[in-house]
Design an enzyme around this catalytic site. Structure first.
Site, PDB file in Angstrom:
ATOM      1  N   ASN A  17      28.520  92.361   0.610  1.00 25.29           N
ATOM      2  CA  ASN A  17      28.425  90.984   0.123  1.00 25.29           C
ATOM      3  C   ASN A  17      27.042  90.366   0.277  1.00 25.29           C
ATOM      4  OD1 ASN A  17      28.934  90.973   2.957  1.00 25.29           O
ATOM      5  ND2 ASN A  17      29.528  88.830   2.865  1.00 25.29           N
TER       6      ASN A  17
ATOM      7  N   GLU B 113      29.676  91.561  13.986  1.00 22.46           N
ATOM      8  CA  GLU B 113      29.730  90.291  13.256  1.00 22.46           C
ATOM      9  C   GLU B 113      30.845  90.451  12.252  1.00 22.46           C
ATOM     10  OE1 GLU B 113      29.888  87.896  10.433  1.00 22.46           O
ATOM     11  OE2 GLU B 113      28.036  88.836   9.734  1.00 22.46           O
TER      12      GLU B 113
ATOM     13  N   CYS C 252      31.050  85.163   4.980  1.00 21.67           N
ATOM     14  CA  CYS C 252      31.839  85.100   6.219  1.00 21.67           C
ATOM     15  C   CYS C 252      31.739  83.750   6.912  1.00 21.67           C
ATOM     16  CB  CYS C 252      31.408  86.206   7.168  1.00 21.67           C
ATOM     17  SG  CYS C 252      29.652  86.183   7.591  1.00 21.67           S
TER      18      CYS C 252
ATOM     19  N   GLU D  81      22.608  88.070  16.073  1.00 22.42           N
ATOM     20  CA  GLU D  81      21.446  88.581  15.353  1.00 22.42           C
ATOM     21  C   GLU D  81      20.577  87.399  14.977  1.00 22.42           C
ATOM     22  OE1 GLU D  81      23.594  90.649  12.230  1.00 22.42           O
ATOM     23  OE2 GLU D  81      23.279  92.542  13.260  1.00 22.42           O
TER      24      GLU D  81
END
Length: 478
Positions: free
Chosen positions: A154, A252, A286, A460
């Site tokens: 994505n 994640e 997300c 991150e």
């Protein structure tokens, strides 16, 4: 707009390896459903070769002084920016997002390489005073070792960039496995790093059957660190595999982002910007806002403005400059949207906008707004990961927080209020790793990106991003 699709390769040991002699998987343009390329799938021998090369690459790269590592990353950043138009077109062809969004993503991917280039020069340690005379005590931070990095389809530029830039800055080598449905974008990042002078073997890019690739790479004693962005079920699986080798893993995973809109908020802004945030990337984001919880006194005004803004969105091929919402990335996503809406409606939900697939070729689904969704509907528990927004009222702060925190996800959350006390209470009460107050844009290169609960662990980006690729070594010397 006539745009050609780049040839696809594996990248191992500095060599661009074609599909000859290997199985392939088709890459489709989701706006047309036309096959635009064939991505080569790595064999077991390819993966063993990648592992051996990554070990040699690590030994060379960790011995490279930070200033030289920084130069390579900065040159790569500059090359990505020079090539931004081409890379963005490749992304839109294979993933579907509007070209303006693709350009923005590639630009921000370049920023991560620039940011972590400077971080490479700031990896330090400390000297700790000893409790005995004549003893020197030092704590050193060093690269953890070869990394296996797994990224989804994505965000095919920014997600690999977050992982690659931090790991390479730390002195690690990396084997990157991007999503097979959007391979060209990740290969373009690898091309920039290769052209920037990254030593051969420090970065490998492989594609393949996901379960086979992950099991072989993670099981290898060469891999010392795993990082994954994707779904919760796959995150659990990879976490278990990493645990077998006692290897650290950064995860994640998914989200189901709540938005708390209070009576005193700027309703126009919360609604209009909420539509832009919810349907960006066709909802396949997300950290998207998915559940809009509106205090009852503002509910009708918010719904009216939100629905109007949703219905005004222009849906189409992402290569067309006026497109605001592109196709879903694949047929699986389209089928899921149809199932979630049908389930919600069957259980009593009201469709205020959209709610159906659009005719013609391509995986298009109308931007959809649902209200009065019962708690037993699937969409109230599963991350939609598509163009569906849920609107629901709440009364008191405690009620809103209870619903916001109800799910096992803890990635992103948002709130709109003019009251400072409410803002503080909401920020304290929301269970999410990233929170936006009176804004939806919460991602920046210099800030940590990550969540907790079933949304994963580790961050991150920002100064936190490089820590996961470093290990601490205590040295006591007489």
């Amino acid at each position: 707009m006539n745009v050609s699709y780049d040839p696809l390769y594996l990248f191992i040991g500095g060599e661009w390896i074609s599909s000859q002699g290997r199985a392939t998987a088709p890459v489709l343009n989701p706006a047309t459903e036309v096959v635009i390329g064939q991505v080569p799938l790595a064999t077991s021998a390819d993966l063993e070769h990648a592992l051996a090369v990554a070990q040699r690459g690590f030994e060379q790269w960790r011995a490279t002084v930070p200033a030289e590592r920084a130069k390579v990353l900065k040159r790569a950043s500059a090359l990505i920016l020079e090539r931004v138009s081409h890379i963005a077109e490749q992304m839109t062809l294979e993933e579907g997002k509007p070209i303006a969004e693709a350009v923005d993503e590639v630009t921000r991917a370049a920023e991560y390489f620039e940011w972590f280039a400077e971080s490479a020069r700031r990896i330090d340690g400390r000297v700790v005073p000893a409790n005995r005379p004549g003893v020197l005590q030092m704590v050193k931070r060093q690269a953890i070792g070869p990394v296996a990095a797994f990224t989804p389809w994505n965000f095919p530029a920014i997600t690999p960039a977050r992982k690659l830039s931090a790991a390479l800055a730390a002195g690690c080598s990396v084997i990157l496995k991007p999503g097979e449905e959007s391979p060209s974008t990740a290969l373009a990042l690898a091309r920039a790093l290769d052209d920037a002078g990254l030593p051969k073997g420090v970065l490998q890019v492989v594609f393949g059957v996901p379960d086979q690739v992950s099991s072989q790479l993670i099981a290898s004693p060469i891999i010392r660190k795993v990082t994954f962005t994707g779904s919760v079920p796959i995150g659990r699986l990879l976490s278990a595999r990493a645990a077998e080798g006692v290897k650290p893993i950064t995860l994640e995973l998914g989200g189901h982002g709540p938005v708390l809109v209070f009576d005193d908020a700027d309703i126009e802004r919360a609604a209009v910007e909420g539509v832009a945030n919810r349907f960006r990337g066709t909802g396949q984001v997300c950290i998207s806002s998915t559940r809009f919880l509106i205090q009852r006194g503002a509910y009708d005004r918010f719904v009216q403005r939100f629905v109007a803004a949703t219905q005004a969105l222009r849906v189409g091929d992402g290569l067309k400059p006026d497109t605001q919402v592109g196709p879903l990335a694949n047929a699986r996503q389209l089928a899921k949207m149809e199932e979630l809406v049908a389930d919600a409606v069957a259980k009593g939900a009201q469709v205020l906008a959209g709610g159906e697939s659009l005719p013609g070729p391509g995986f298009f689904f109308a931007p959809t707004v649902l209200a009065d969704v019962p708690m037993d509907a699937r969409v109230m528990h599963e991350e939609p990961f598509g163009p569906i927004a849920i609107l629901m009222p709440f009364d008191k702060l405690a009620d809103g927080l209870r619903e916001a925190n109800r799910l096992p996800y803890g990635l992103s959350a948002y709130a709109f209020t003019r009251d400072a006390r409410t803002a503080i209470d909401v920020a304290d009460g929301l269970e999410a790793g990233m929170i936006g107050i009176n804004q939806y844009r919460i991602v920046a290169t210099e800030l940590p990106f990550g969540g907790f609960k079933e949304s994963g662990h580790g961050s991150e980006g920002g100064i936190e991003g490089i820590e996961h690729y470093l290990t601490h070594k205590f040295v006591s010397q007489i």
